[in-house]
Design a protein around this motif. Sequence first.
Motif, PDB file in Angstrom:
ATOM      1  N   PHE A  75      -2.108  -3.232  11.873  1.00  0.00           N
ATOM      2  CA  PHE A  75      -0.737  -3.076  12.360  1.00  0.00           C
ATOM      3  C   PHE A  75      -0.485  -3.890  13.627  1.00  0.00           C
ATOM      4  O   PHE A  75      -1.408  -4.204  14.369  1.00  0.00           O
ATOM      5  CB  PHE A  75      -0.468  -1.606  12.702  1.00  0.00           C
ATOM      6  CG  PHE A  75      -0.597  -0.658  11.551  1.00  0.00           C
ATOM      7  CD1 PHE A  75       0.523  -0.259  10.824  1.00  0.00           C
ATOM      8  CD2 PHE A  75      -1.832  -0.131  11.194  1.00  0.00           C
ATOM      9  CE1 PHE A  75       0.410   0.636   9.778  1.00  0.00           C
ATOM     10  CE2 PHE A  75      -1.947   0.772  10.146  1.00  0.00           C
ATOM     11  CZ  PHE A  75      -0.821   1.149   9.429  1.00  0.00           C
ATOM     12  N   ILE A 126      -7.271  -1.105   0.057  1.00  0.00           N
ATOM     13  CA  ILE A 126      -6.338  -2.025   0.711  1.00  0.00           C
ATOM     14  C   ILE A 126      -6.390  -1.781   2.211  1.00  0.00           C
ATOM     15  O   ILE A 126      -5.939  -0.743   2.702  1.00  0.00           O
ATOM     16  CB  ILE A 126      -4.888  -1.786   0.205  1.00  0.00           C
ATOM     17  CG1 ILE A 126      -4.834  -1.864  -1.318  1.00  0.00           C
ATOM     18  CG2 ILE A 126      -3.945  -2.794   0.853  1.00  0.00           C
ATOM     19  CD1 ILE A 126      -3.488  -1.457  -1.901  1.00  0.00           C
ATOM     20  N   GLY A 127      -6.963  -2.703   2.952  1.00  0.00           N
ATOM     21  CA  GLY A 127      -7.017  -2.547   4.402  1.00  0.00           C
ATOM     22  C   GLY A 127      -5.709  -2.986   5.019  1.00  0.00           C
ATOM     23  O   GLY A 127      -5.050  -3.886   4.510  1.00  0.00           O
ATOM     24  N   MET A 128      -5.345  -2.329   6.123  1.00  0.00           N
ATOM     25  CA  MET A 128      -4.113  -2.770   6.784  1.00  0.00           C
ATOM     26  C   MET A 128      -4.314  -2.817   8.289  1.00  0.00           C
ATOM     27  O   MET A 128      -4.930  -1.935   8.880  1.00  0.00           O
ATOM     28  CB  MET A 128      -2.967  -1.822   6.454  1.00  0.00           C
ATOM     29  CG  MET A 128      -1.649  -2.298   7.025  1.00  0.00           C
ATOM     30  SD  MET A 128      -0.263  -1.487   6.240  1.00  0.00           S
ATOM     31  CE  MET A 128       1.073  -2.568   6.711  1.00  0.00           C
ATOM     32  N   ASN A 181       0.825  -1.215   0.000  1.00  0.00           N
ATOM     33  CA  ASN A 181       0.000   0.000   0.000  1.00  0.00           C
ATOM     34  C   ASN A 181       0.857   1.261   0.000  1.00  0.00           C
ATOM     35  O   ASN A 181       0.392   2.339   0.356  1.00  0.00           O
ATOM     36  CB  ASN A 181      -1.009   0.000   1.142  1.00  0.00           C
ATOM     37  CG  ASN A 181      -0.339   0.059   2.498  1.00  0.00           C
ATOM     38  OD1 ASN A 181       0.887   0.085   2.591  1.00  0.00           O
ATOM     39  ND2 ASN A 181      -1.131   0.090   3.546  1.00  0.00           N
ATOM     40  N   ALA A 231     -10.607  -1.255   9.348  1.00  0.00           N
ATOM     41  CA  ALA A 231     -10.113  -1.489   7.993  1.00  0.00           C
ATOM     42  C   ALA A 231     -11.228  -2.032   7.104  1.00  0.00           C
ATOM     43  O   ALA A 231     -11.386  -1.619   5.953  1.00  0.00           O
ATOM     44  CB  ALA A 231      -8.929  -2.453   8.029  1.00  0.00           C
TER      45      ALA A 231
END
Lengths: 218, 216, 256
Positions: free
Chosen positions: C95, C91-93, C54, C162
Motif C-alpha cells: 500500500f 496475491i500480495g499487496m 484482490n 507480502a
Amino acid sequence: MGLDFSVLPPFYGTLALGVLWTVAITAASAVLSFFGGILLAVIALYAPMAIRLPFRFLAWLFMGTPLLLQLFLIYFGLVQIGIDLPAFVAGVIGLGFHFAVYNSELIQTAMIAVDKGQMEAARTLGLSRRQALIKVVVPQAVRDVIPPIGNNMIALLKDSALVSVIGVSELTLSAQRAIGQTYRAFEFYAAAAVLYYIINLGMEAVLRWFENRNRLYR
Amino acid sequence: MDTELILKVYPYFLEAALITIELSVLTIALGLICGALGATARLSRFKSLRFLGAAYVSFFRGTPALIQLFLLYFGGPQIGIQLDAFEAGVIGLGVNIGAYMTETMRGAIIAIDKGQGEAARTLGLSRSQAFRKVVLPQALRLMIRPLGVNINAQIKGTALVSAISVVELTYTAQRYIGSTYKPFEMFFLAGVLYLVIITITGKGVAYLDRKVRLPA
Amino acid sequence: MTAPHSFVEIRHAQKSYGTLEVLKDISLNVERGQIVAIIGPSGSGKSTLLRAINDLDPLTGGEIWLDGVQVNKALPHRQYEKHINQMRQEIGMVFQHFNLFPHLTVRENVTMAPKLLKKISDKEADKLAEEQLDHVGMLERIDYYPAQLSGGQKQRVAIARALAMKPKLMLFDEATSALDPELVEEVNLVMKKLAQEHMTMIIVTHEMDFAASVCDRVLFMDQGVVVEEGPPEQVFRNPTQERTRNFLRKHLEGAK
C-alpha cells in the motif's frame, strides 16, 4: 470517646485478610471487565441488529443506574431465579459487568479509530474478518485505551467496597466486623482508608509501568 | 413482571426519588464549591496551598467514597462531629465528588492556551484580571461537558447513602426486595427513576454546553 | 465461459458507485513473470482496478482470474469468504501508506499471517522472517517496531510481509508516493530485484522513469478506461493517443 489506635493491632489479621479479598475481587472483576469490554465492543460494532440492540439496551441500563442497585439485583435476582451464587461470585459478576460496559465504550471508540488500512492490510494477507479483528484491530484499540481502562480499574478498586453490602468479606466488611466488636468506628475506617490508599498507589504504579511498556510501538 | 405490586409500591419510590434528587442537588452544589476551591488551591502560586489541594484530591480520589462516608458518619462522633445520616451523606459525598471536580476544573483551566493569559497581561491586565476576564470564561465553557460526567456519576453515587440508612431510591429498592422477594420489579422501578433523573440532567448539561459554545 | 489462457486475466471489469462509473469494461492479460505498470491521473480508476484484483474493492461486473482460478467467483457468502481469503494468500499487496501493524515488531509483521494461516512452527516462521527481511535488506531491524523505522524501511518491511506468504502475484498501489524523495530509491531497488526474479507484478505508479526501466508493459488509464497500452518505449516515446500525450507532458512539466 476520643481516638485510641491501640485497638488496631489485635485486628491486623482480620484487616490483612480483608485486603487480600479486596485485591482478589478487584483482580477478578478487572479481568472480567477487560475481556467483557472487548466482547461487548465487538458485539456493539459487528453483531447483527437482533443481538446488538438488546446489548445496547443493557449497556444503557447499566450506565444509568447505581452500581449498588445492580449488585442487589444480581445477588438477590439470581437467588430469585434459583441460582444461589456465593457473594464473592455475585460481586465479581456485578463489578465485572458494570465496568465491562464502561470499558466497552472506550474500546469501541478506539476500534473505530484504528486506521482502515490496518483491516485492509490484514485482509490482503488472507486473514478472515474475525482473524483480522482479533489479531490486528482489537490489540491496537486496546493499547490505545490502556490509560483510561486503567483509570476504570482504579475506580473498580474503590467501588469494590460496595460488595460489602452483599456480604463479601473484603476490607470494608472486615473493618465493620472489627468495629462490631470494639465500637471503634473512626480507627478502623481510617485504617481501611489507609489500606485502600496503599492498594490504590500500587495499582497506579502497575498502570504507569504498563503504559511505559506500551509506549514503544508508537 | 408483577405489575400489581409495582402499582402498589410505586408511590414510595417516587417519594424516595425526591430524596435522591435532593441529595444529588446538594452534593453536586457542594462538590462544585469544593471543586472551585480545590482547583484554585492546586493552581495557586503558593506551594502550601498547592500541596493542600493535591492532598485533598489524592485522599478523596484514593479511597472509596463508602469508607469516607462511614468514617464521617460512624467515626465522626469520636472526634466531635455529630451529623444525622442525611447531613453526613451530603457532606461526605459532596466533598468526595469535589475532589473529582477539582481535577476536571483544573484540567479545563490548564487546557487554555498560555498565550491567552500572556496576551491579556501584555494589555496591562493584572494576573487576577487576566484570569477572570480571559482564561476563566474560556475554561468554564470547556469544563461543562466533563463536569457533566462528574454529575452523572454523582447522581448514581447518591445510592451510597443507603448504606447509612437514608431512605432514598436504592435504600427503598433494597428494603422492598427484602420484604417482597421481587428483585426484578424493584430494580425496574428504581432503575426507571434513576434513568429519568440522569437523562433529564444529561439533556440539561448538553443544552448548557451548546448554549455557551463559541462559534467554531 | 472460456477457460483463461493468461496467468492473470481481467475480463470486462466494470465498477460503479451508484451512477458513477469508475471502471468501464476493462480487460487485461498478464503473463507469468510479466510486470505491468498502470499510470494515469488521479481519479482515473487505476487504484480501483488494482484493488479489485484482490477484491478489496469488489467489481460490479466482469471477472478476475489468477492462474486458472476465478478470484471473484459467485459463491454464497460464507463460502466466498473462505475462497477469497485463500485467493488473497496468493496475491500480495503493498500500500501507499505501508499499513504495517504498529503493535507488532518487524518480525511479527512478517510472520503473523504465515503462522496463522499456514500453521508453520515458530522456528520455521523465524527462518522465513529472516529470509524475507534479508531479501529486502531489513534483517538488522528485525526486532524493531514500525514506529522506529523510516518510510522507506517501512515499505521494504511491507514488501517482505507480502512476500512471506509466497504470493503468485504482487500488487503495488503507489508504493513510493508517500515517501520522501531520498527514500524512493531503496524501495525501487527492492522492486527491481523482484523483477529480476521474475515475480509477476502489477504496479500502479506515478514514476515514469521507474515504469520505463522495469516494466514489460504500460497501461495508461483515464476516466475508467484503458486509453493506451504497449511496451514502455512505445507508450512513453510515441504515444498514439492525444490524452496520453497530454498526461505525459503535464507530468514532465510537473517533474521539472
